[in-house]
Design a protein around this motif. Structure first.
Motif, PDB file in Angstrom:
ATOM      1  N   GLY A  56       0.865  -1.176   0.000  1.00  0.00           N
ATOM      2  CA  GLY A  56       0.000   0.000   0.000  1.00  0.00           C
ATOM      3  C   GLY A  56       0.899   1.221   0.000  1.00  0.00           C
ATOM      4  N   PHE A  57       0.298   2.409  -0.013  1.00  0.00           N
ATOM      5  CA  PHE A  57       1.122   3.615   0.023  1.00  0.00           C
ATOM      6  C   PHE A  57       0.341   4.750   0.672  1.00  0.00           C
ATOM      7  N   VAL A  58       1.089   5.596   1.382  1.00  0.00           N
ATOM      8  CA  VAL A  58       0.503   6.652   2.202  1.00  0.00           C
ATOM      9  C   VAL A  58       0.198   7.867   1.337  1.00  0.00           C
ATOM     10  N   LYS A 133       6.436   9.203   5.004  1.00  0.00           N
ATOM     11  CA  LYS A 133       5.916  10.421   4.378  1.00  0.00           C
ATOM     12  C   LYS A 133       4.868  10.041   3.343  1.00  0.00           C
ATOM     13  N   THR A 134       4.081  11.019   2.933  1.00  0.00           N
ATOM     14  CA  THR A 134       3.077  10.778   1.894  1.00  0.00           C
ATOM     15  C   THR A 134       3.707  10.866   0.508  1.00  0.00           C
ATOM     16  N   VAL A 135       2.975  10.352  -0.489  1.00  0.00           N
ATOM     17  CA  VAL A 135       3.350  10.507  -1.879  1.00  0.00           C
ATOM     18  C   VAL A 135       2.182  11.162  -2.608  1.00  0.00           C
ATOM     19  N   GLU A 136       2.494  11.996  -3.570  1.00  0.00           N
ATOM     20  CA  GLU A 136       1.452  12.631  -4.386  1.00  0.00           C
ATOM     21  C   GLU A 136       0.853  11.593  -5.330  1.00  0.00           C
ATOM     22  N   PRO A 224       2.300   1.118  -5.220  1.00  0.00           N
ATOM     23  CA  PRO A 224       2.128   2.165  -6.225  1.00  0.00           C
ATOM     24  C   PRO A 224       2.922   1.926  -7.502  1.00  0.00           C
ATOM     25  N   LEU A 225       2.368   2.406  -8.609  1.00  0.00           N
ATOM     26  CA  LEU A 225       3.104   2.560  -9.855  1.00  0.00           C
ATOM     27  C   LEU A 225       3.355   4.054  -9.994  1.00  0.00           C
ATOM     28  N   LEU A 226       4.617   4.441 -10.137  1.00  0.00           N
ATOM     29  CA  LEU A 226       4.969   5.861 -10.126  1.00  0.00           C
ATOM     30  C   LEU A 226       5.518   6.316 -11.466  1.00  0.00           C
ATOM     31  N   PRO A 248       1.529  -8.918 -18.953  1.00  0.00           N
ATOM     32  CA  PRO A 248       2.179  -7.848 -18.192  1.00  0.00           C
ATOM     33  C   PRO A 248       1.419  -7.570 -16.900  1.00  0.00           C
ATOM     34  N   GLY A 249       2.076  -6.921 -15.941  1.00  0.00           N
ATOM     35  CA  GLY A 249       1.390  -6.511 -14.737  1.00  0.00           C
ATOM     36  C   GLY A 249       0.296  -5.500 -15.062  1.00  0.00           C
ATOM     37  N   ILE A 250      -0.828  -5.584 -14.353  1.00  0.00           N
ATOM     38  CA  ILE A 250      -1.941  -4.659 -14.559  1.00  0.00           C
ATOM     39  C   ILE A 250      -2.036  -3.723 -13.356  1.00  0.00           C
ATOM     40  N   TYR A 251      -2.302  -2.461 -13.639  1.00  0.00           N
ATOM     41  CA  TYR A 251      -2.339  -1.414 -12.619  1.00  0.00           C
ATOM     42  C   TYR A 251      -3.621  -0.598 -12.771  1.00  0.00           C
ATOM     43  N   THR A 252      -4.295  -0.354 -11.647  1.00  0.00           N
ATOM     44  CA  THR A 252      -5.493   0.485 -11.642  1.00  0.00           C
ATOM     45  C   THR A 252      -5.090   1.943 -11.837  1.00  0.00           C
ATOM     46  N   ILE A 253      -5.762   2.651 -12.735  1.00  0.00           N
ATOM     47  CA  ILE A 253      -5.439   4.060 -13.023  1.00  0.00           C
ATOM     48  C   ILE A 253      -6.085   4.946 -11.956  1.00  0.00           C
ATOM     49  N   ILE A 254      -5.271   5.538 -11.099  1.00  0.00           N
ATOM     50  CA  ILE A 254      -5.772   6.276  -9.931  1.00  0.00           C
ATOM     51  C   ILE A 254      -6.589   7.500 -10.317  1.00  0.00           C
ATOM     52  N   SER A 255      -6.192   8.202 -11.376  1.00  0.00           N
ATOM     53  CA  SER A 255      -6.850   9.470 -11.720  1.00  0.00           C
ATOM     54  C   SER A 255      -8.313   9.294 -12.106  1.00  0.00           C
ATOM     55  N   HIS A 256      -8.744   8.056 -12.374  1.00  0.00           N
ATOM     56  CA  HIS A 256     -10.148   7.799 -12.708  1.00  0.00           C
ATOM     57  C   HIS A 256     -11.054   7.820 -11.468  1.00  0.00           C
ATOM     58  N   TYR A 257     -10.456   7.950 -10.291  1.00  0.00           N
ATOM     59  CA  TYR A 257     -11.224   7.794  -9.050  1.00  0.00           C
ATOM     60  C   TYR A 257     -11.134   9.011  -8.130  1.00  0.00           C
ATOM     61  N   THR A 258     -10.804  10.163  -8.672  1.00  0.00           N
ATOM     62  CA  THR A 258     -10.625  11.359  -7.851  1.00  0.00           C
ATOM     63  C   THR A 258     -11.863  11.683  -7.024  1.00  0.00           C
TER      64      THR A 258
END
Length: 277
Positions: A56-58, A133-136, A224-226, A248-258
């Motif tokens: 997970g990530f903060v 610390k947090t990440v953007e 996270p994928l950064l 390939p690895g699959i990653y959920t697109i975070i910006s779709h869930y603002t």
């Protein structure tokens, strides 16, 4: 002609080479201690101890982002540990939390891992330090990485399909894969949706181990994928085995869930830009 014993020895040496070559996630490297202070280890009770299960990530003082499939039926006694580098060593930087609230996205689909995003509220705010610390994270309207863009991820997931796990945080640089190809029937087909991006890195030619590529693996989920230091994806799913050329690895697109994130965390929505000028 080689004897059966010689064949067995050669096979064992080949398997050992595969394992030793995969020094991180798959094909990565050990991260510098606490160089990724936003990383979280979600751990499950095992006897009197805790065992790493997901990443997970903060993202805020009391909030950790992860994947729904890490905690599909609730916290069930799991803890969140921040400030971790070594899972086994008693690091003074570690902070351990109970899960106060778990918010799994209501539209999560188990058959294809669509909408695989979850938010954890910790039982208290963490203490900010060099190790925590947090990440953007990328919000709606931001630019996601395109095909062939270099991205990176980290975790304590399996080093290989044999299931060997690292003790210390690993990291890997990979490349975003063409989404049209990931949607092909010989890749993921209709299971791949517009809420996903896929990424990996195939060993270049000439390659001493052509079937090994850099990838996330079991236990990295939720991490996270950064892209340029900003979290753009959540490690979600891939093939049944890690490192497959067509999985390939699959990653959920975070910006779709603002909007969903803002609603859960009680944040004020970002106002739209002024169009009057």
């Amino acid at each position: 002609m080689a004897s059966q014993r010689e064949v067995l020895i050669a096979a064992a040496l080949f398997i050992f080479a595969l394992i030793s070559h995969s020094e991180g996630i798959m094909g990565g490297r050990e991260a510098a201690p606490h160089s990724r202070p936003y990383m979280a280890s979600i751990q499950v009770p095992e006897g009197n101890n805790l065992k790493h299960e997901c990443g997970g990530f903060v993202i805020a003082a009391q909030w950790v982002m992860t994947a729904v499939h890490c905690l599909p039926t609730g916290p069930n006694g799991r803890k969140v540990v921040l400030g971790v580098h070594s899972l086994s060593e008693a690091e003074e930087t570690k902070q351990t939390f109970d899960i106060l609230e778990l918010h799994n996205h209501p539209d999560y689909r188990t058959y294809n891992y669509d909408n695989d995003i979850a938010l954890i509220k910790l039982d208290r705010p963490f203490n900010i330090s060099e190790a925590v610390k947090t990440v953007e994270y990328l919000r709606e309207g931001g630019t996601n990485p395109g095909t062939d863009a270099e991205v990176d991820t980290a975790g304590w997931g399996a080093l290989s399909n044999l299931g060997e796990r690292p003790d210390k945080l690993k990291e890997v640089s990979i490349e975003v894969f063409n989404p049209a190809r990931c949607g092909r029937s010989d890749y993921f087909g209709r299971k791949f949706t517009t809420n996903m991006m896929c990424a990996h890195k195939v060993c270049p030619n000439p390659c001493d181990q052509p079937h090994i590529k850099e990838d996330s693996c079991d236990g990295d989920s939720g991490g996270p994928l950064l892209y340029n230091g900003v979290a753009v994806g959540i490690t979600s799913n891939g093939g049944k085995k890690c490192g497959q050329i067509k999985k390939p690895g699959i990653y959920t697109i975070i910006s779709h869930y603002t909007q969903w994130i803002d609603n859960i965390m009680g944040a004020e929505p970002t106002p739209p830009p002024d169009q009057s000028a």
